[in-house]
Design a protein around this motif. Structure first.
Motif: not given
Length: 307
Positions: A11-15, A60-64, A7-9
């Motif tokens: 992505l925002k957290k990761l960034k 856990r996530s792909e972007k992570g 989710t955008p949330e």
DNA sequence: TCAATCACG
DNA sequence: ACGTACGTGATTGAA
């Protein structure tokens, strides 16, 4: 397969938490990121990590996963080695309770979640389905936290009645664990504290509260703290043993991180075999319990693939 | 300053 | 009848 929804949330957290700040924290002199490990913060005896926190790097996530990939060994001749305790908290429950069924499962090297599912659902291990193993895994985890039938029902998205049946079956098979948990709470009421295998205490002033909610919280703490805290005791003892042996063997590899049940090393290529042997031995023999402590290790160029 | 949300074990 | 799974740290945005 259920796709991981980014989710955008998220992505925002990761960034904001990792992608933007971490590169600015690379030390100009040695090119590394340094954290601080706090030894007197947590209620259970775990370490905590801050400035920056390196115990919650995404995985856990792909972007992570892409973020975790960025953590690499110090150079060409080095690799990262991750060594983690397998099921340390369940092994501790098994050992502290001395439950014959759970102790036996660990002593025989069985997959604990499959073994649990087989017992709870009255099947042979071969007959256990993925969903049944997954449900048993949820119960095993819930036990460590003092979870109720209601909590398990919510977690597994099943009815409270079904959850209660699973838990009743669980304690029918692992009756000594139930006795251990009840005994731990009873002792906490008498003493006002619980303790780990190394005798570190957690005081529980609310354990006799007349407020059922407050008291319930303290009772779950009473169950969880000796387990989480004993795991912390064990890995700390292991860290001391590892360091001592590394010094004795005059190794240039380095122990660089601790993430609760995992140690991460920056290992020189000529020391790989020595390090594997030394670390496995130090971690598995840090304490002697009625169930074996086992570790899993992996070697890779980055932290994602070493895990 | 603090609660909510998210990251990890 | 009550609420209901432990331990942390960083960021955000409302109060």
């Amino acid at each position: 397969m259920q796709m991981a929804t980014i989710t955008p949330e998220i992505l925002k957290k990761l960034k904001s938490t990792y992608v933007d700040p971490l590169p600015t924290l690379v030390d100009k002199v040695d090119g590394r990121i340094h954290t601080s490990f706090m030894q007197t913060v947590t209620a259970t005896g775990r370490l905590s990590s801050n400035n920056p926190n390196l115990q919650n790097i995404p995985i856990r996530s792909e972007k992570g996963k892409e973020i975790r990939k960025a953590f690499v060994a110090r150079g060409e001749d080095y690799s990262l080695m991750s060594v983690d305790y397998s099921q340390i908290e369940l092994r501790i429950i098994a050992a502290l309770s001395n439950d014959p069924n759970m102790v036996e499962a660990f002593q025989k090297g069985h997959d604990i979640h499959t073994a649990t599912a087989a017992k709870v659902f009255h099947l042979t291990p071969e007959e256990v389905s993925k969903d049944q193993r997954s449900a048993a895994k949820a119960v095993n985890f819930g036990i460590i936290y003092g979870q109720s039938a209601f909590g398990l029902a919510q977690n597994l998205n099943i009815s409270r009645k079904e959850a209660k049946e699973i838990i009743d079956n669980y304690f029918a098979q692992y009756g000594t664990i139930k006795e251990y948990m009840d005994g731990t709470v009873a002792k906490a009421r008498e003493n006002g504290y619980v303790e780990t295998i190394m005798k570190r205490r957690r005081y529980l002033p609310d354990i006799n509260s007349t407020n059922a909610i407050v008291r319930g919280y303290a009772e779950r703490n009473a169950i969880n703290a000796p387990i989480q805290g004993s795991a912390a005791d064990i890995i700390k003892l292991a860290m001391v043993a590892v360091r001592k042996e590394m010094q004795k063997q005059q190794l240039q590899s380095k122990m660089i991180l601790q993430v609760h049940d995992e140690l991460i090393f920056d290992v020189h290529k000529e020391e790989v075999d020595q390090m594997k042997t030394l670390v496995k031995s130090a971690m598995e023999n840090a304490v002697q319990l009625t169930v074996p402590m086992e570790v899993e290790m992996e070697l890779a160029k980055n932290w994602l693939e070493a895990h």
